[in-house]
Design a protein around this motif. Structure first.
Motif, PDB file in Angstrom:
ATOM      1  N   THR A  90       0.801  -1.222   0.000  1.00  0.00           N
ATOM      2  CA  THR A  90       0.000   0.000   0.000  1.00  0.00           C
ATOM      3  C   THR A  90       0.835   1.274   0.000  1.00  0.00           C
ATOM      4  OG1 THR A  90      -0.089   0.108   2.427  1.00  0.00           O
ATOM      5  CG2 THR A  90      -1.779  -1.212   1.310  1.00  0.00           C
TER       6      THR A  90
ATOM      7  N   GLU B  67     -11.072  -4.440  -9.225  1.00  0.00           N
ATOM      8  CA  GLU B  67     -11.453  -4.064 -10.583  1.00  0.00           C
ATOM      9  C   GLU B  67     -10.401  -4.591 -11.545  1.00  0.00           C
ATOM     10  OE1 GLU B  67     -12.049   0.119 -10.736  1.00  0.00           O
ATOM     11  OE2 GLU B  67     -13.615   0.120  -9.184  1.00  0.00           O
TER      12      GLU B  67
ATOM     13  N   THR C  38     -15.765  -5.334 -12.109  1.00  0.00           N
ATOM     14  CA  THR C  38     -15.679  -5.234 -10.653  1.00  0.00           C
ATOM     15  C   THR C  38     -16.042  -6.564 -10.012  1.00  0.00           C
ATOM     16  OG1 THR C  38     -16.233  -2.880 -10.707  1.00  0.00           O
ATOM     17  CG2 THR C  38     -16.521  -4.031  -8.609  1.00  0.00           C
TER      18      THR C  38
ATOM     19  N   VAL D 242      -7.226  -2.594 -10.027  1.00  0.00           N
ATOM     20  CA  VAL D 242      -7.262  -1.717  -8.857  1.00  0.00           C
ATOM     21  C   VAL D 242      -7.836  -2.508  -7.693  1.00  0.00           C
ATOM     22  CG1 VAL D 242      -8.151   0.413  -7.838  1.00  0.00           C
ATOM     23  CG2 VAL D 242      -7.560   0.347 -10.270  1.00  0.00           C
ATOM     24  N   ARG D 243      -7.142  -2.510  -6.544  1.00  0.00           N
ATOM     25  CA  ARG D 243      -7.601  -3.232  -5.347  1.00  0.00           C
ATOM     26  C   ARG D 243      -8.261  -2.226  -4.412  1.00  0.00           C
ATOM     27  NH1 ARG D 243      -2.234  -2.743  -5.134  1.00  0.00           N
ATOM     28  NH2 ARG D 243      -1.801  -3.857  -3.192  1.00  0.00           N
ATOM     29  N   ARG D 244      -9.571  -2.026  -4.580  1.00  0.00           N
ATOM     30  CA  ARG D 244     -10.290  -1.051  -3.768  1.00  0.00           C
ATOM     31  C   ARG D 244     -10.259  -1.464  -2.299  1.00  0.00           C
ATOM     32  NH1 ARG D 244     -10.356   3.233  -7.068  1.00  0.00           N
ATOM     33  NH2 ARG D 244     -11.417   2.808  -9.049  1.00  0.00           N
TER      34      ARG D 244
ATOM     35  N   SER E 146      -5.477  -0.271  -2.073  1.00  0.00           N
ATOM     36  CA  SER E 146      -4.759   0.823  -2.709  1.00  0.00           C
ATOM     37  C   SER E 146      -5.558   1.289  -3.913  1.00  0.00           C
ATOM     38  CB  SER E 146      -3.361   0.373  -3.144  1.00  0.00           C
ATOM     39  OG  SER E 146      -2.720   1.378  -3.895  1.00  0.00           O
ATOM     40  N   GLU E 147      -5.582   2.589  -4.119  1.00  0.00           N
ATOM     41  CA  GLU E 147      -6.265   3.148  -5.276  1.00  0.00           C
ATOM     42  C   GLU E 147      -5.341   3.216  -6.492  1.00  0.00           C
ATOM     43  OE1 GLU E 147      -9.654   3.846  -5.180  1.00  0.00           O
ATOM     44  OE2 GLU E 147      -9.305   2.777  -3.295  1.00  0.00           O
ATOM     45  N   SER E 148      -4.101   2.818  -6.331  1.00  0.00           N
ATOM     46  CA  SER E 148      -3.156   2.826  -7.446  1.00  0.00           C
ATOM     47  C   SER E 148      -3.500   1.717  -8.435  1.00  0.00           C
ATOM     48  CB  SER E 148      -1.721   2.635  -6.949  1.00  0.00           C
ATOM     49  OG  SER E 148      -1.338   3.688  -6.094  1.00  0.00           O
ATOM     50  N   GLN E 149      -3.375   2.022  -9.696  1.00  0.00           N
ATOM     51  CA  GLN E 149      -3.648   1.043 -10.749  1.00  0.00           C
ATOM     52  C   GLN E 149      -2.389   0.250 -11.049  1.00  0.00           C
ATOM     53  OE1 GLN E 149      -6.322   1.922 -14.272  1.00  0.00           O
ATOM     54  NE2 GLN E 149      -4.347   1.950 -15.293  1.00  0.00           N
TER      55      GLN E 149
END
Length: 273
Positions: free
Chosen positions: A28, A107, A112, A158-160, A163-166
């Motif tokens: 993260t 995602e 999703t 994306v792992r909501r 982390s919001e990072s792609q």
């Protein structure tokens, strides 16, 4: 020094701990606390303490519970003195904060997925995400199409909640189990190793025998389907029909869609890590 609480030897205990430079989470990017503390126990508690500390050893141990955080044991050493009776053992223990990695949704290429189970591992610079998810209807069709068409290509993930990072990831082993109606349970693996060199000297388990077995199984199945169709439509086996059955039985390179049938299981939970 800072006050520090930790559950050890069956109760919550208070210590003085030295704050160490934090560690950056590879999952993260968070700053994770690190502390060092000294524990002293008499000989009758030595085995129990050492057992608990070993069980909590990083990276895959069972974390120790503290106030508002969980901890894994990093560096650990102990000494003892015979000047006291009973003998006293002194442990120096380095602890690192454990972060909870639980994605609310994953995602994958715009699809999703809500995990029923979720896990992340980070080894030798490579992130591995595994999850079990249940899908049906149009969502299930989209996932199956993605698994077939993606192959070894990398997709956006994306792992909501983590982390919001792609990330750019590829599919690893992806198993499935048929549920009621058109519902399917999927045990998916996603690997973030784009740009990493392939491991040298790796030989797949039961390869190439397994691949040849899969090819032959699919070819035999197709031949049987053709045989039944021809017998039904013509009633007899002519020379032409026999030749076509032999041709259908020749092994061929599997399509990804054909390979997916060999990823089906009746007990998907048995393959959870």
């Amino acid at each position: 020094m800072t006050d520090f609480s930790l559950h050890l030897l069956g109760s919550d205990r208070q210590f003085k701990a030295e704050e160490l430079p934090p560690a950056t989470s590879p999952h993260t990017g968070r700053q994770l606390r690190r502390v060092e503390l000294e524990l002293r126990v008499p000989s009758d508690l030595q085995d129990g303490l050492e057992s608990e500390l070993k069980a909590a050893a990083a990276p895959a141990g069972q974390p120790l519970q503290g106030e508002g955080a969980s901890w894994l044991v990093g560096n650990h050493s102990f000494s003892y003195t015979d000047n006291a009776r009973p003998r006293v053992y002194t442990h120096r223990v380095e602890l690192q904060e454990v972060e909870e990695l639980k994605a609310s949704a994953v995602e994958v290429a715009g699809l999703t997925l809500v995990p029923v189970k979720y896990n992340e591992d980070f080894t030798e610079g490579i992130l591995l995400v595994t999850l079990i998810t249940e899908v049906s209807g149009e969502e299930g069709e989209r996932l199956e199409e993605l698994l077939v068409t993606a192959g070894d290509n990398y997709v956006d993930v994306v792992r909501r909640g983590v982390s919001e990072s792609q990330l750019r990831m590829r599919f690893g082993r992806c198993l499935w189990q048929q549920g009621e109606g058109d519902t399917r349970l999927h045990n998916l693996a996603l690997v973030a190793d784009e740009g990493q060199p392939d491991p040298l000297g790796y030989v797949g388990i039961n390869q190439p025998q397994l691949s040849r077995t899969l090819e032959k199984t699919v070819a035999t199945s197709k031949a049987l389907d053709l045989l039944v169709e021809q017998l039904h439509s013509q009633g007899i086996l002519t020379e032409e029909v026999a030749a076509s059955i032999k041709a259908a039985a020749l092994p061929h390179d599997l399509t990804l869609r054909e390979s997916r049938e060999f990823c089906r299981t009746d007990k998907i939970e048995s393959f959870w890590i």
